[in-house]
Design a protein around this motif. Structure first.
Motif, PDB file in Angstrom:
ATOM      1  N   ARG A  14       0.794  -1.223   0.000  1.00  0.00           N
ATOM      2  CA  ARG A  14       0.000   0.000   0.000  1.00  0.00           C
ATOM      3  C   ARG A  14       0.834   1.284   0.000  1.00  0.00           C
ATOM      4  N   ALA A  15       2.117   1.185  -0.253  1.00  0.00           N
ATOM      5  CA  ALA A  15       2.949   2.390  -0.367  1.00  0.00           C
ATOM      6  C   ALA A  15       2.361   3.309  -1.437  1.00  0.00           C
ATOM      7  N   THR A  16       2.585   4.602  -1.269  1.00  0.00           N
ATOM      8  CA  THR A  16       1.948   5.548  -2.166  1.00  0.00           C
ATOM      9  C   THR A  16       2.942   6.560  -2.714  1.00  0.00           C
ATOM     10  N   VAL A  17       2.542   7.244  -3.775  1.00  0.00           N
ATOM     11  CA  VAL A  17       3.415   8.157  -4.494  1.00  0.00           C
ATOM     12  C   VAL A  17       4.027   9.202  -3.565  1.00  0.00           C
ATOM     13  N   VAL A  18       3.203   9.855  -2.753  1.00  0.00           N
ATOM     14  CA  VAL A  18       3.667  11.020  -2.006  1.00  0.00           C
ATOM     15  C   VAL A  18       4.583  10.662  -0.836  1.00  0.00           C
ATOM     16  N   HIS A  19       4.438   9.480  -0.261  1.00  0.00           N
ATOM     17  CA  HIS A  19       5.241   9.140   0.909  1.00  0.00           C
ATOM     18  C   HIS A  19       6.352   8.143   0.621  1.00  0.00           C
ATOM     19  N   GLY A  35      -5.032   6.036  -0.464  1.00  0.00           N
ATOM     20  CA  GLY A  35      -5.659   7.113  -1.208  1.00  0.00           C
ATOM     21  C   GLY A  35      -6.650   7.887  -0.361  1.00  0.00           C
ATOM     22  N   ALA A  36      -6.265   8.172   0.887  1.00  0.00           N
ATOM     23  CA  ALA A  36      -7.140   8.919   1.784  1.00  0.00           C
ATOM     24  C   ALA A  36      -7.105  10.405   1.447  1.00  0.00           C
ATOM     25  N   THR A  37      -7.898  11.199   2.171  1.00  0.00           N
ATOM     26  CA  THR A  37      -7.974  12.626   1.854  1.00  0.00           C
ATOM     27  C   THR A  37      -6.717  13.387   2.233  1.00  0.00           C
ATOM     28  N   VAL A  84      -3.414  16.105  -6.553  1.00  0.00           N
ATOM     29  CA  VAL A  84      -2.181  15.933  -7.341  1.00  0.00           C
ATOM     30  C   VAL A  84      -1.666  14.510  -7.180  1.00  0.00           C
ATOM     31  N   CYS A  85      -1.632  14.022  -5.942  1.00  0.00           N
ATOM     32  CA  CYS A  85      -1.168  12.665  -5.691  1.00  0.00           C
ATOM     33  C   CYS A  85      -2.166  11.642  -6.205  1.00  0.00           C
ATOM     34  N   MET A  86      -3.472  11.913  -6.062  1.00  0.00           N
ATOM     35  CA  MET A  86      -4.467  10.987  -6.582  1.00  0.00           C
ATOM     36  C   MET A  86      -4.300  10.808  -8.087  1.00  0.00           C
ATOM     37  N   ALA A  87      -4.065  11.895  -8.799  1.00  0.00           N
ATOM     38  CA  ALA A  87      -3.835  11.801 -10.239  1.00  0.00           C
ATOM     39  C   ALA A  87      -2.601  10.958 -10.533  1.00  0.00           C
ATOM     40  N   PRO A 134       1.744  -3.648 -14.236  1.00  0.00           N
ATOM     41  CA  PRO A 134       1.100  -4.937 -14.536  1.00  0.00           C
ATOM     42  C   PRO A 134       0.446  -5.585 -13.326  1.00  0.00           C
ATOM     43  N   ASN A 135       0.948  -5.318 -12.130  1.00  0.00           N
ATOM     44  CA  ASN A 135       0.451  -5.995 -10.936  1.00  0.00           C
ATOM     45  C   ASN A 135      -0.428  -5.097 -10.074  1.00  0.00           C
ATOM     46  N   PHE A 136      -1.229  -4.267 -10.718  1.00  0.00           N
ATOM     47  CA  PHE A 136      -2.181  -3.436  -9.997  1.00  0.00           C
ATOM     48  C   PHE A 136      -3.236  -4.316  -9.317  1.00  0.00           C
ATOM     49  N   GLY A 137      -3.633  -3.908  -8.088  1.00  0.00           N
ATOM     50  CA  GLY A 137      -4.686  -4.629  -7.385  1.00  0.00           C
ATOM     51  C   GLY A 137      -5.929  -3.793  -7.186  1.00  0.00           C
ATOM     52  N   VAL A 138      -5.808  -2.699  -6.454  1.00  0.00           N
ATOM     53  CA  VAL A 138      -6.923  -1.801  -6.188  1.00  0.00           C
ATOM     54  C   VAL A 138      -6.342  -0.472  -5.736  1.00  0.00           C
ATOM     55  N   GLN A 139      -7.128   0.583  -5.843  1.00  0.00           N
ATOM     56  CA  GLN A 139      -6.718   1.917  -5.409  1.00  0.00           C
ATOM     57  C   GLN A 139      -7.743   2.453  -4.420  1.00  0.00           C
ATOM     58  N   GLU A 140      -7.280   2.868  -3.246  1.00  0.00           N
ATOM     59  CA  GLU A 140      -8.179   3.523  -2.295  1.00  0.00           C
ATOM     60  C   GLU A 140      -8.613   4.870  -2.854  1.00  0.00           C
TER      61      GLU A 140
END
Length: 403
Positions: free
Chosen positions: A284-289, A314-316, A321-324, A334-340
């Protein structure tokens, strides 16, 4: 060469605090990156203004990898949420610039779309099981294929993930940390009935998720995962603190419920052992962090070798910008699962006009060049920063605990 001529940090609070980096070039092309670290926003703003921006001026904005390595290796003091969030802001803004210069959406630069859209999950919550299921039915009616369930715990005054608002949940709620009271025993008794009633009401064609928010020991997590197995949860998120990655081995020994973790990870080293030993199912690592698109792609590539899929936070507390950026990333790997996906307040959407869209349980970043999101600086200036902390958690006997 596309020379960087200026960079500025924009702090605004349209409903909640956001930190945005804007990088400008000599060709008139600019890019923006999210630099928001919930509850510690000004630390990143200072890191960027005092230490990073002076190093960017004059550099070639096209050299994304070189600039990433410069900021990571060159600082000597590596990793950590403040450093990696600052690097992520630069990296994301540079990808935005490169897409605009090429006249292409960022996902095309990442190899193109690997799917038609990005499946997202919404947050159904309520003070009672019945209220949570009512909210979940509403999400199903809207077309969501995946829904997170969080319900109040009998005997506890407040519960993580349960908000007063039907759609919006903002945990950073006060100028000083509020204190919540927690009981693992009461919580463990409440979750299986929630899932049992949810399956009866929603059927088996909707993915159901749940977040334990780092509050269980490994053996408690194993027990909860086993109790939920009859209801086939999509995942059990953050079952236990991940500082000791081997603790997930004990969870694996007791349940086949899929495990997701990583929203507070800042680098590939935080999850390397978890992935290589196949102790988790979703990262669940994300772009911004986690250092931006450049570094998150490395994490996804490692995960792909071990059939671990992405499930990015993908919380508020992530700006549009990060959601995009997350949607461009999720559309391409290729190994996408789901996006909050947690909706932003109307004020936030006005400050950050964007091209991404939701339709039938899926999201798409759109085909505007770059990230497809901008910032209205005049409107942003109307919303002054407001200090806001995440809560802290105590057990019923007063012991400070994991929030």
């Amino acid at each position: 060469m596309l020379r960087i001529t200026n960079a500025r940090v924009i702090v605004t609070c349209p409903g909640r605090n956001f930190v945005t980096l804007k990088i400008e070039t000599d060709a008139g092309v600019y890019g923006i990156g999210d630099a928001t670290l919930n509850g510690r926003e000004l630390a990143v703003a200072s890191y960027l203004e005092d230490h990073v921006i002076p190093c960017l001026i004059g550099k070639d904005a096209h050299r994304i990898e070189d600039i990433w390595q410069y900021l990571y290796r060159g600082a000597y003091w590596r990793r950590g949420p403040v450093t990696m969030t600052a690097i992520a802001a630069v990296d994301t803004a540079l990808w935005d610039i490169k897409g605009k210069a090429a006249g292409l959406p960022v996902y095309q630069l990442l190899g193109g779309a690997a799917r038609e859209g990005v499946m997202v999950y919404g947050h159904a919550n309520g003070e009672t099981i019945e209220a949570t299921i009512e909210a979940a039915l509403d999400y199903k009616e809207q077309g969501y294929k995946a829904i997170r369930l969080q319900s109040g715990v009998p005997g506890l005054a407040s519960t993580y993930g349960v908000s007063k608002d039907k759609y919006f949940y903002e945990p950073a709620d006060a100028a000083l940390p509020t204190e919540n009271v927690w009981s693992t025993e009461k919580y463990m008794r409440s979750v299986p009935p929630l899932f049992a009633k949810a399956r009866d009401a929603l059927g088996w064609d909707v993915h159901l998720l749940h977040d334990a928010h780092h509050r269980l020991t490994p053996i408690e997590a194993g027990r909860l995962g086993r109790d939920l197995e009859p209801y086939r949860p999509f995942w059990l998120e953050d079952p236990t603190p991940a500082e000791n990655q081997d603790s997930f081995r004990l969870i694996r020994q007791h349940t086949t419920t899929p495990i997701a973790v990583g929203e507070i990870f800042s680098s590939i080293h935080d999850c390397r052992s978890l992935i290589e030993n196949q102790l988790i199912d979703y990262i669940r690592a994300t772009v911004v962090h986690a250092g931006g698109i450049t570094h998150l792609r490395r994490i996804a590539a490692l995960a792909d070798l071990y059939q671990v899929r992405t499930g990015c936070h993908g919380a508020t507390d992530l700006s549009p910008v990060c959601m995009a950026a997350a949607l461009h990333f999720g559309l391409s790997v290729p190994n996408f699962g789901v996006q909050e996906y947690m909706r932003h307040a109307a004020e936030t959407d006005a400050v950050f006009p964007h091209a991404y869209r939701f339709e039938r349980g899926m999201m798409h970043p759109g085909d505007a060049p770059g990230l497809g999101v901008d910032i209205d600086e005049a409107l942003a200036a109307r919303y002054e920063y407001k200090r806001a902390y995440l809560p802290v958690n105590r057990l019923e006997d007063g012991t400070l605990f994991n929030w």
